[in-house]
Design an enzyme around this catalytic site. Structure first.
Site, PDB file in Angstrom:
ATOM      1  N   ASP A  34       6.486 -17.291   6.848  1.00  0.00           N
ATOM      2  CA  ASP A  34       7.129 -16.792   5.638  1.00  0.00           C
ATOM      3  C   ASP A  34       8.170 -15.739   5.958  1.00  0.00           C
ATOM      4  O   ASP A  34       8.128 -15.139   7.016  1.00  0.00           O
ATOM      5  CB  ASP A  34       6.082 -16.054   4.808  1.00  0.00           C
ATOM      6  CG  ASP A  34       5.354 -16.956   3.858  1.00  0.00           C
ATOM      7  OD1 ASP A  34       4.561 -16.428   3.098  1.00  0.00           O
ATOM      8  OD2 ASP A  34       5.608 -18.166   3.876  1.00  0.00           O
ATOM      9  N   LYS A  56       9.872 -17.280   1.649  1.00  0.00           N
ATOM     10  CA  LYS A  56       9.522 -17.086   0.255  1.00  0.00           C
ATOM     11  C   LYS A  56       9.408 -15.599   0.065  1.00  0.00           C
ATOM     12  O   LYS A  56       8.806 -14.899   0.859  1.00  0.00           O
ATOM     13  CB  LYS A  56       8.229 -17.845   0.053  1.00  0.00           C
ATOM     14  CG  LYS A  56       7.286 -17.410  -0.944  1.00  0.00           C
ATOM     15  CD  LYS A  56       6.348 -18.570  -1.206  1.00  0.00           C
ATOM     16  CE  LYS A  56       4.925 -18.280  -0.821  1.00  0.00           C
ATOM     17  NZ  LYS A  56       3.991 -19.257  -1.314  1.00  0.00           N
ATOM     18  N   MET A 170       4.696  -7.737  -6.249  1.00  0.00           N
ATOM     19  CA  MET A 170       5.706  -8.641  -6.814  1.00  0.00           C
ATOM     20  C   MET A 170       6.214  -8.140  -8.169  1.00  0.00           C
ATOM     21  O   MET A 170       6.562  -8.946  -9.027  1.00  0.00           O
ATOM     22  CB  MET A 170       5.130 -10.059  -6.995  1.00  0.00           C
ATOM     23  CG  MET A 170       4.553 -10.654  -5.729  1.00  0.00           C
ATOM     24  SD  MET A 170       3.820 -12.278  -5.993  1.00  0.00           S
ATOM     25  CE  MET A 170       2.322 -11.848  -6.882  1.00  0.00           C
TER      26      MET A 170
HETATM   27  N1  SAH Z   1      -0.260 -11.487   0.947  1.00  0.00           N
HETATM   28  C1  SAH Z   1       0.562 -10.311   0.842  1.00  0.00           C
HETATM   29  C2  SAH Z   1       1.176 -10.184  -0.537  1.00  0.00           C
HETATM   30  C3  SAH Z   1       2.087 -11.334  -0.909  1.00  0.00           C
HETATM   31  S1  SAH Z   1       2.879 -11.099  -2.459  1.00  0.00           S
HETATM   32  C4  SAH Z   1      -0.257  -9.072   1.212  1.00  0.00           C
HETATM   33  O1  SAH Z   1      -1.482  -9.153   1.324  1.00  0.00           O
HETATM   34  O2  SAH Z   1       0.346  -8.027   1.447  1.00  0.00           O
HETATM   35  C5  SAH Z   1       4.374 -10.312  -1.953  1.00  0.00           C
HETATM   36  C6  SAH Z   1       4.405  -8.884  -2.463  1.00  0.00           C
HETATM   37  O3  SAH Z   1       3.666  -8.049  -1.594  1.00  0.00           O
HETATM   38  C7  SAH Z   1       5.776  -8.274  -2.492  1.00  0.00           C
HETATM   39  O4  SAH Z   1       6.466  -8.624  -3.673  1.00  0.00           O
HETATM   40  C8  SAH Z   1       5.460  -6.806  -2.479  1.00  0.00           C
HETATM   41  O5  SAH Z   1       5.038  -6.351  -3.750  1.00  0.00           O
HETATM   42  C9  SAH Z   1       4.245  -6.766  -1.585  1.00  0.00           C
HETATM   43  N2  SAH Z   1       4.578  -6.411  -0.188  1.00  0.00           N
HETATM   44  C10 SAH Z   1       4.430  -7.179   0.892  1.00  0.00           C
HETATM   45  N3  SAH Z   1       4.774  -6.501   2.018  1.00  0.00           N
HETATM   46  C11 SAH Z   1       5.127  -5.272   1.608  1.00  0.00           C
HETATM   47  C12 SAH Z   1       5.554  -4.080   2.280  1.00  0.00           C
HETATM   48  N4  SAH Z   1       5.695  -4.040   3.610  1.00  0.00           N
HETATM   49  N5  SAH Z   1       5.816  -2.979   1.531  1.00  0.00           N
HETATM   50  C13 SAH Z   1       5.673  -2.991   0.204  1.00  0.00           C
HETATM   51  N6  SAH Z   1       5.270  -4.068  -0.493  1.00  0.00           N
HETATM   52  C14 SAH Z   1       4.991  -5.195   0.194  1.00  0.00           C
END
Ligand code: SAH
Length: 244
Positions: A34, A56, A170
């Site tokens: 991803d 994505k 998100m």
């Molecule tokens: N599976 C992922 C989340 C996927 S949804 C997890 O467990 O982290 C994607 C969302 O995760 C983004 O829109 C954002 O809100 C958050 N996100 C992912 N990486 C991030 C980061 N390094 N800093 C801040 N928000 C993050």
């Protein structure tokens, strides 16, 4: 027989990758990854490993989910060790469950390798514990993708009056609507919240404010970003530790 590893890549900081994830990355014949997975991780793959990008971000899919499922399946027919690498944890808004179910229906063995989710680790790198004795006894992780105006919303907004910490993933594009909705259901306009962008990476940025001023303060902050709402945000004053 091939195995598909639905693998969490962690939130960004390469060192937050688990040993198990690193091992399967090193053994992989193909890595399907991803946008949110740190690209440095791919450098750990062996020579000859194939890479498939199904990028994505924030619900903007370059490849629709059913096509991603099928891509994983087709690679499992061709390769021994298939790594499906996803940002954070594969089962926290990662659609890992759907991918696993698709493989299950087709008799492809799979394993889940949990990852460190951004929902907890980005706040930690910002000096914000999601629970804290006497401040927050629980936390919830909520999708911010759905607009709070949506009639048929499944999000229990009325339950959000308490002081439990709420982490919205998100949700940056809905920050305005989310903060207004929380005020509407009974939170004070001065209630603390923060936006954390690119958490745990060298480009991490943290904006702290209140429900009434966070939109203005967080203007222009880049994604990926999450929103933390809760009294725990104030602890950052003492607990902020991360220097780039
Ligand atoms: N599976 C992922 C989340 C996927 S949804 C997890 O467990 O982290 C994607 C969302 O995760 C983004 O829109 C954002 O809100 C958050 N996100 C992912 N990486 C991030 C980061 N390094 N800093 C801040 N928000 C993050």
């Amino acid at each position: 027989m091939s195995t598909v590893y639905l693998t969490g890549a962690g939130p960004g900081d390469m060192e937050l990758l688990t040993l198990k994830a690193l091992r399967v990355v090193q053994e992989a014949d193909v890595i399907i990854y991803d946008r949110l997975a740190n690209p440095q991780i791919l450098k750990k793959a062996k020579n000859g490993c194939e890479f498939v990008y199904v990028g994505k971000e924030d619900g903007k899919h370059i490849m629709p989910q059913d096509q991603i499922n099928e891509t994983i399946y087709q690679n499992a027919l061709k390769h021994q060790t298939v790594v499906r690498l996803k940002g954070g944890d594969p089962f926290v808004f990662g659609r890992g469950g759907e991918e696993a179910a698709y493989l299950h229906e087709r008799n492809i063995p799979f394993e889940i390798i949990p990852g460190i989710t951004s929902a907890v680790s980005a706040p930690a790198y910002a000096g914000i514990p999601v629970t804290h004795r006497g401040v927050a006894v629980s936390f919830r992780v909520v999708t911010g993708h759905e607009s709070p105006d949506k009639e048929s919303s499944q999000i229990p907004w009325e339950n959000f009056k308490t002081d439990d910490t709420i982490v919205f993933l998100m949700g940056l594009h809905n920050l305005d609507k989310i903060s207004k909705k929380l005020i509407e259901v009974g939170k004070a306009p001065t209630y603390p919240c923060a936006v954390i962008s690119k958490g745990t990476t060298s480009q991490q940025r943290v904006v702290v404010g209140t429900l009434e001023n966070i939109v203005e303060r967080a203007q222009g902050i880049p994604t990926p970003a999450l929103i933390v709402v809760g009294k725990v945000v104030a602890l950052r004053e003492q607990l902020q530790w991360f220097r780039h």
